[in-house]
Design an enzyme around this catalytic site. Sequence first.
Site, PDB file in Angstrom:
ATOM      1  N   HIS A  36      11.474  -0.770   1.115  1.00 22.70           N
ATOM      2  CA  HIS A  36      12.340   0.392   1.344  1.00 22.70           C
ATOM      3  C   HIS A  36      13.788   0.054   0.982  1.00 22.70           C
ATOM      4  O   HIS A  36      14.494   0.853   0.364  1.00 22.70           O
ATOM      5  CB  HIS A  36      12.324   0.802   2.816  1.00 22.70           C
ATOM      6  N   GLN A  60       0.509  14.578   6.929  1.00 20.02           N
ATOM      7  CA  GLN A  60      -0.144  13.770   5.889  1.00 20.02           C
ATOM      8  C   GLN A  60      -1.167  12.791   6.464  1.00 20.02           C
ATOM      9  O   GLN A  60      -1.746  11.995   5.735  1.00 20.02           O
ATOM     10  CB  GLN A  60       0.884  13.054   5.023  1.00 20.02           C
ATOM     11  N   ARG A 185       2.102  -0.854   7.269  1.00 22.15           N
ATOM     12  CA  ARG A 185       0.765  -1.017   7.846  1.00 22.15           C
ATOM     13  C   ARG A 185       0.344  -2.486   7.939  1.00 22.15           C
ATOM     14  O   ARG A 185      -0.588  -2.795   8.681  1.00 22.15           O
ATOM     15  CB  ARG A 185      -0.268  -0.255   7.018  1.00 22.15           C
TER      16      ARG A 185
HETATM   17  P1  AMP Z   1       6.817   5.031   3.446  1.00 22.67           P
HETATM   18  O1  AMP Z   1       7.821   4.732   4.509  1.00 22.67           O
HETATM   19  O2  AMP Z   1       5.610   4.165   3.492  1.00 22.67           O
HETATM   20  O3  AMP Z   1       6.490   6.505   3.358  1.00 22.67           O
HETATM   21  O4  AMP Z   1       7.514   4.660   2.065  1.00 22.67           O
HETATM   22  C1  AMP Z   1       8.737   5.236   1.688  1.00 22.67           C
HETATM   23  C2  AMP Z   1       9.007   4.879   0.250  1.00 22.67           C
HETATM   24  O5  AMP Z   1       9.077   3.477   0.106  1.00 22.67           O
HETATM   25  C3  AMP Z   1       7.898   5.386  -0.704  1.00 22.67           C
HETATM   26  O6  AMP Z   1       8.501   5.861  -1.895  1.00 22.67           O
HETATM   27  C4  AMP Z   1       7.106   4.132  -0.955  1.00 22.67           C
HETATM   28  O7  AMP Z   1       6.426   4.135  -2.206  1.00 22.67           O
HETATM   29  C5  AMP Z   1       8.203   3.068  -0.941  1.00 22.67           C
HETATM   30  N1  AMP Z   1       7.656   1.741  -0.650  1.00 22.67           N
HETATM   31  C6  AMP Z   1       6.834   1.401   0.376  1.00 22.67           C
HETATM   32  N2  AMP Z   1       6.483   0.104   0.279  1.00 22.67           N
HETATM   33  C7  AMP Z   1       7.076  -0.373  -0.839  1.00 22.67           C
HETATM   34  C8  AMP Z   1       7.091  -1.655  -1.478  1.00 22.67           C
HETATM   35  N3  AMP Z   1       6.423  -2.706  -1.003  1.00 22.67           N
HETATM   36  N4  AMP Z   1       7.823  -1.794  -2.616  1.00 22.67           N
HETATM   37  C9  AMP Z   1       8.517  -0.738  -3.119  1.00 22.67           C
HETATM   38  N5  AMP Z   1       8.539   0.486  -2.560  1.00 22.67           N
HETATM   39  C10 AMP Z   1       7.830   0.668  -1.433  1.00 22.67           C
END
Ligand code: AMP
Length: 277
Positions: A36, A60, A185
Site C-alpha cells: 500500500h 465485496q 490476509r
Molecule cells: P486492499 O487494501 O487489499 O484493498 O488493497 C488496496 C490496494 O493496494 C489495491 O490496489 C491493491 O492491489 C494494492 N496492493 C495490495 N497488496 C499489494 C502489494 N503486495 N503490492 C502492491 N500493491 C498492493
Amino acid sequence: MQTYHTLAEWRDYRRRLAAGLTLGFVPTMGSLHAGHLQLVRRARAENALVVVSIFVNPTQFGETEDFECYPRDLARDLEALHGLADVVFCPTADMIYPLGSSTCVEVAGISDMLLGAIRPGHFRGVATVVTKFLNLIQADRAYFGLKDYQQLQSIRRLVADLFMPTEIIALPTVREPDGLAMSSRNQRLSASERAAAVIIPKALEYAKVSTLSDPDRFEEAVRAFLAREPLAQVASVDVRDADTLEEISPMTKCAVLLLAVRFGTVLLIDQAELFLG
Ligand code: AMP
C-alpha cells in the site's frame, strides 16, 4: 495530515481546494503494508496532494467470507501514513451505503470470470465501491496494485466506460523477502501455512521460465507444481490475455498467469506476466 470520517467533511475540504492542485488517490481496506505504501509514495511523487481511503467494503465479501475477521487497525494505519498522506478518509459503511441506496455497478464479462466465479458478487461490490469513491474524491490520478489484476482491469474498464476523468495507474507487487506477495490476509495464515505459501511465488517463477505454447498443458503443469505443497488447495490457475482477460489467441500481445490458492480458510491470489514464446 487530516483524518475525515464523514462525507460532509471530505466534500467541504474538496470544495475549498485551490484549482490546479493535483490530487492523487489511493483506495485501501486498511491494515496497511509496504505494498500500500508504495502506492502512496508514488501518489506523493506525482501529485500536489494525496488522499488515502480506508474502508473495509462489506459488499465485496460473500456471506461465508472473511469480512468480520478482516484485519483492522486504524491507529497503526494512521501512524504509517503520517508524513505521506494529506488526508485519510475513513467513512463508515452506513455513509457509503445509506438506507435506501440501491445502485450497483457491474462490469459485464470481466466480473463473472476467473476470481469472479470463485467469489460470486465480489467484483460487483468492488466496482460499486470504487465508483462511489472515485466520484467522491474527484482525483486526477488513482493508484492500484497489479497483484489484484482482475480488479485492476475491471476498474480500468469502468473508468473508460463511464467517462470518469481519473487516470488509473498500476504498480508492481511488493513482496516479502521469500517472494510471497504482501497482503493483509497473510496475517491470518498459521506459521505452517505461511511457510507453505511460498509455493505461490515459486510457481510464478517456474511459469515464467516455462514455454507457453499450449495454454491447457501450461496450466496443468503449474497446477502440478503447486500440488507439491500439501497445504496448498489450488482454487484456480489461468493463463489469459493480459488486456481482455479472455483466453489467449493469436491476437494476444501479452499474457498473464493468474493464481488463486487457499491455505486453510485464507484465499491468496497472485499474478505474473508471461513471455509469449
Ligand atoms: P486492499 O487494501 O487489499 O484493498 O488493497 C488496496 C490496494 O493496494 C489495491 O490496489 C491493491 O492491489 C494494492 N496492493 C495490495 N497488496 C499489494 C502489494 N503486495 N503490492 C502492491 N500493491 C498492493
